[in-house]
Write an enzyme that holds these catalytic residues in place. Structure first.
Site, PDB file in Angstrom:
ATOM      1  N   GLY A   1       0.837  -1.188   0.000  1.00 34.35           N
ATOM      2  CA  GLY A   1       0.000   0.000   0.000  1.00 34.35           C
ATOM      3  C   GLY A   1       0.874   1.241   0.000  1.00 34.35           C
ATOM      4  CB  CYS A   2       0.306   4.512   1.571  1.00 34.95           C
ATOM      5  SG  CYS A   2       1.158   6.033   1.955  1.00 34.95           S
ATOM      6  CG  PHE A   3       5.928   5.080  -0.862  1.00 34.97           C
ATOM      7  CD1 PHE A   3       5.472   6.305  -0.415  1.00 34.97           C
ATOM      8  CD2 PHE A   3       6.424   5.005  -2.153  1.00 34.97           C
ATOM      9  CE1 PHE A   3       5.489   7.425  -1.220  1.00 34.97           C
ATOM     10  CE2 PHE A   3       6.461   6.133  -2.971  1.00 34.97           C
ATOM     11  CZ  PHE A   3       5.991   7.348  -2.502  1.00 34.97           C
TER      12      PHE A   3
END
Length: 179
Positions: A12-14
């Site tokens: 997902g979002c880094f």
């Protein structure tokens, strides 16, 4: 001399994954970036369209004598949802997929065995959709993404999405955290 190994994970979002893995003993560096697509040198703006094929990912430089790849897998699967295809919470698109990009055959085997074990033990209520792929070129993200959470903890996304992941990490893996 210390051994060094590289792991590349997309969960997902880094911003979320970077914040989690920066806290672990044996992890020397975490860089946010992009991997798995067709466009060379992609930008964040291009990634957000979902058209490049790249995933937001992190490149983890770690000492396997201090933290094993298997432990990284445990943390990875506890701190994101591996059962939602191309999605993590409100972040939707192929760039938010769950994928392990192995850098050697041992990582490929450990990741596969770990997913098999989680599946057999029915740890998650839905099937795991995490892909295991050979690492390709990792493109480091723009500077403003690096250590984003630690510089923006009060920002809404950070406080509502990332802080609970960090709290869970501290509860479940307190013996694996840096001092």
């Amino acid at each position: 001399m210390d051994e060094i190994e590289v792991a590349i994970l997309a969960g997902g979002c880094f911003w979320c994954t970077e914040a989690v893995f920066l806290e672990l003993k044996g992890v020397q560096k975490v860089a946010p970036g992009y991997i798995g697509g067709k466009s060379p040198n992609p930008t964040y703006k291009e990634i957000c369209t979902g058209q490049t094929g790249h995933a937001e990912a992190i490149q983890i430089v770690f000492n396997p004598n201090e933290i094993s790849f298997a432990t990284l897998m445990e943390v990875f699967f506890v701190t994101h949802d591996p059962t939602t295809l191309n999605r993590q919470g409100n972040d939707v698109g192929t760039q938010y997929r769950s994928e392990i990009f192995y850098t050697n055959e041992s990582q490929k085997e450990i990741a596969g065995d770990f997913i098999k074990l989680l599946t057999e033990e029915e740890v998650f209520p839905s099937p795991i959709v995490t892909k295991i792929s050979e690492a390709t070129t990792f493109y480091v993200a723009e500077d403003y993404h690096h250590n984003y959470y630690n510089g923006n903890k009060e920002q809404g996304y950070c406080s509502f999405i990332i802080t609970p992941k960090i709290q869970k990490l501290h509860k479940v893996f307190k013996d694996k955290l840096k001092e």
